[in-house]
Design an enzyme around this catalytic site. Structure first.
Site, PDB file in Angstrom:
ATOM      1  N   LYS A  35      10.731  -5.035  87.800  1.00 53.62           N
ATOM      2  CA  LYS A  35      11.718  -6.030  87.360  1.00 53.62           C
ATOM      3  C   LYS A  35      13.047  -5.337  87.063  1.00 53.62           C
ATOM      4  CE  LYS A  35      11.934  -8.127  83.263  1.00 53.62           C
ATOM      5  NZ  LYS A  35      13.376  -8.070  82.902  1.00 53.62           N
ATOM      6  N   ASP A  36      12.957  -4.144  86.465  1.00 61.61           N
ATOM      7  CA  ASP A  36      14.159  -3.356  86.189  1.00 61.61           C
ATOM      8  C   ASP A  36      14.384  -2.423  87.382  1.00 61.61           C
ATOM      9  OD1 ASP A  36      14.702  -4.216  83.344  1.00 61.61           O
ATOM     10  OD2 ASP A  36      12.620  -3.578  83.204  1.00 61.61           O
ATOM     11  N   ALA A  65       6.677  -4.741  72.000  1.00 64.00           N
ATOM     12  CA  ALA A  65       6.578  -6.195  72.191  1.00 64.00           C
ATOM     13  C   ALA A  65       5.832  -6.440  73.498  1.00 64.00           C
ATOM     14  CB  ALA A  65       7.951  -6.859  72.179  1.00 64.00           C
ATOM     15  N   MET A 118       9.423  -0.432  75.361  1.00 64.94           N
ATOM     16  CA  MET A 118      10.110  -0.683  74.093  1.00 64.94           C
ATOM     17  C   MET A 118       9.227  -1.566  73.209  1.00 64.94           C
ATOM     18  SD  MET A 118      14.132  -0.612  74.788  1.00 64.94           S
ATOM     19  CE  MET A 118      14.377  -2.290  75.280  1.00 64.94           C
ATOM     20  N   GLY A 147       3.196  -8.887  81.152  1.00 63.61           N
ATOM     21  CA  GLY A 147       3.924  -8.083  82.135  1.00 63.61           C
ATOM     22  C   GLY A 147       3.672  -6.594  81.977  1.00 63.61           C
ATOM     23  N   HIS A 148       3.290  -6.160  80.773  1.00 65.57           N
ATOM     24  CA  HIS A 148       3.023  -4.733  80.565  1.00 65.57           C
ATOM     25  C   HIS A 148       1.608  -4.350  80.993  1.00 65.57           C
ATOM     26  CE1 HIS A 148       6.460  -5.070  77.640  1.00 65.57           C
ATOM     27  NE2 HIS A 148       6.753  -3.923  78.208  1.00 65.57           N
ATOM     28  N   SER A 164      10.028  -9.239  77.417  1.00 62.15           N
ATOM     29  CA  SER A 164       9.980  -9.395  75.954  1.00 62.15           C
ATOM     30  C   SER A 164      11.080 -10.352  75.496  1.00 62.15           C
ATOM     31  CB  SER A 164      10.162  -8.044  75.264  1.00 62.15           C
ATOM     32  OG  SER A 164       9.211  -7.135  75.763  1.00 62.15           O
ATOM     33  N   GLN A 217      20.438   2.829  74.329  1.00 64.08           N
ATOM     34  CA  GLN A 217      20.666   2.008  75.515  1.00 64.08           C
ATOM     35  C   GLN A 217      21.164   0.601  75.167  1.00 64.08           C
ATOM     36  OE1 GLN A 217      16.374   2.446  76.622  1.00 64.08           O
ATOM     37  NE2 GLN A 217      16.549   0.340  77.341  1.00 64.08           N
ATOM     38  N   HIS A 233       3.504  -7.528  76.490  1.00 59.39           N
ATOM     39  CA  HIS A 233       3.072  -8.856  76.924  1.00 59.39           C
ATOM     40  C   HIS A 233       2.332  -8.708  78.243  1.00 59.39           C
ATOM     41  CE1 HIS A 233       6.443  -8.338  79.600  1.00 59.39           C
ATOM     42  NE2 HIS A 233       7.234  -8.132  78.557  1.00 59.39           N
TER      43      HIS A 233
HETATM   44  O1  PAF Z   1      12.380  -0.695  80.456  1.00 57.29           O
HETATM   45  C1  PAF Z   1      12.267  -0.355  79.253  1.00 57.29           C
HETATM   46  O2  PAF Z   1      11.448  -0.903  78.509  1.00 57.29           O
HETATM   47  C2  PAF Z   1      13.180   0.749  78.710  1.00 57.29           C
HETATM   48  O3  PAF Z   1      14.414   0.733  79.334  1.00 57.29           O
HETATM   49  C3  PAF Z   1      12.533   2.146  78.780  1.00 57.29           C
HETATM   50  C4  PAF Z   1      12.298   2.589  80.217  1.00 57.29           C
HETATM   51  C5  PAF Z   1      11.220   2.165  78.012  1.00 57.29           C
HETATM   52  C6  PAF Z   1      13.483   3.183  78.143  1.00 57.29           C
HETATM   53  O4  PAF Z   1      13.757   2.859  76.823  1.00 57.29           O
END
Ligand code: PAF
Length: 288
Positions: free
Chosen positions: A148-149, A28, A26, A32-33, A185, A60, A30
Site C-alpha cells: 500500500k505504501d 495499531a 507503527m 492489513g498487518h 490504521s 516521519q 489490523h
Molecule cells: O509503514 C509504516 O508503518 C512506517 O512508515 C514504518 C515503515 C514502520 C516506519 O516507521
C-alpha cells in the site's frame, strides 16, 4: 517476548534462531498487518524467528500531522503478534530510539522528492532513518512491508541495495476490507459518511485499471472522473495527487508507455489523509 528498550532487544537477539525476519510497523495492528506477519512467518520457516517492531516514529510526521492522535494499542498488538507466531516485539519509547537529537539522517534521493515526498516534506527521510536504525538494532536477514505504501517500499528496497545493508526487502499485496478500502490504521479516524466518500479512492483505481487497454491517458481520465465526482460529494474528497508512474523510478509514464505501471492516489476526507495504489498493465496498442 516483549522488549521495550535497546538493552532488552540486545539481550533477546542472540536467542533468536535464524533466519530473522523483521516486520516494521507503527502499531495499531489490523487485518492489513496479518499479511506481512504471515509472509514473515513463512519466510522464517519452521525454525526462524519473526520480530515485529511497534514504534510511532516522530521523525516521519510533519508539523500539523497526526503524531499525537495516531492510534496506540500495544496490548492488542502484542496479542495479534502472538497469534501470528512472532517471537519478539520491539516496542521502544521515542527516547530509546532517539536518545539525543538525530544529527545524521538518510537522504531518500530524487525518488523520494515526488508524490508523497512532495506532499510530506521530510517524510521519507524520517522513514528511511528509522528503518535503517531498526535494521542495525535487529540485524534481520529480511524485512517485510506492505505494498500500500508503494513509494516507501521502493525507497526502502533502494536503500537496502544502495547502502549494501544485506537485508532482503519483501513487499506483500495490499489487504482490502470487503468494501474495497485498503486496510490502514488511519481508517479508524473515518466517520461512516467519510468512509463512504473514501471508497471512491479504490473505485477510481479500479476504473483506471479497467481502462488500461486505452493507454495511460485513458487510465488517468477514467480514474480522474471518479475522483471528480467524489470532490462534489458531501463530505468531499480532496485529492493531493493522482499519478500513473513507472514502478522503477516513480516518474510519470509517457503517453506511449507499455508495460507495468502503478496508479497512485493520495486524498483527504475530513481530517484524514489516505493513500492507495493499484498495478495497471498497459498493453501494446494498435498503431503504437
Ligand atoms: O509503514 C509504516 O508503518 C512506517 O512508515 C514504518 C515503515 C514502520 C516506519 O516507521
Amino acid at each position: 517476548m516483549l522488549a521495550r528498550t535497546r538493552l532488552g532487544l540486545a539481550a533477546a537477539r542472540p536467542g533468536l534462531a535464524a533466519p530473522v525476519v523483521l516486520v516494521p510497523t507503527m502499531g495499531a495492528l489490523h487485518a492489513g498487518h496479518r499479511a506481512p506477519l504471515r509472509r514473515a512467518r513463512e519466510m522464517a520457516g519452521g525454525h526462524g524467528s519473526v520480530v515485529v517492531s511497534v514504534f510511532v516514529n516522530p521523525l516521519q510526521f510533519g508539523p500539523g500531522e497526526d503524531l499525537a492522535r495516531y492510534p496506540r494499542t500495544l496490548s492488542e498488538d502484542i496479542a495479534l503478534c502472538a497469534q501470528e507466531g512472532a517471537a519478539l516485539i520491539f516496542a521502544p519509547a521515542p527516547r530509546e530510539m532517539y536518545p539525543r537529537e538525530q544529527r545524521v539522517t538518510v537522504s531518500p534521493g530524487p525518488m523520494g522528492e515526488t508524490l508523497e515526498g512532495a506532499f510530506r516534506p521530510g517524510f521519507f527521510g524520517g522513514v528511511l532513518t528509522v528503518v535503517l536504525k531498526l535494521f542495525c538494532m535487529v540485524r534481520p536477514d529480511a524485512a517485510v512491508f506492505g505494498e500500500k505504501d508503494a513509494q516507501q517500499l521502493a525507497l526502502i528496497a533502494a536503500m537496502a541495495q544502495d547502502l549494501d545493508l544485506g537485508v532482503q526487502v519483501v513487499g506483500v499485496p495490499t489487504v482490502r476490507d470487503s468494501d474495497g478500502l485498503a486496510a490502514s490504521s488511519r481508517n479508524s479516524y473515518l466517520s461512516a459518511p467519510e468512509r463512504a466518500t473514501a471508497l471512491r479512492i479504490p473505485q477510481a483505481l479500479k476504473a483506471g485499471e479497467r481502462a488500461a487497454s486505452g493507454g495511460p491517458g485513458a487510465v488517468l481520465r477514467a480514474a480522474t472522473s471518479v475522483l471528480a465526482e467524489a470532490e462534489r460529494a458531501e463530505p468531499a474528497l480532496r485529492p493531493d495527487y493522482l499519478e500513473l508512474v513507472d514502478p522503477a523510478g516513480f516518474e510519470p509514464v509517457s503517453p506511449g508507455y507499455v508495460g507495468e505501471a502503478l496508479l497512485l492516489v493520495a486524498a483527504r476526507v475530513g481530517a484524514t489523509r489516505l493513500i492507495d495504489n493499484m498495478r495497471v498493465a498497459i498493453p501494446p496498442r494498435p498503431g503504437d
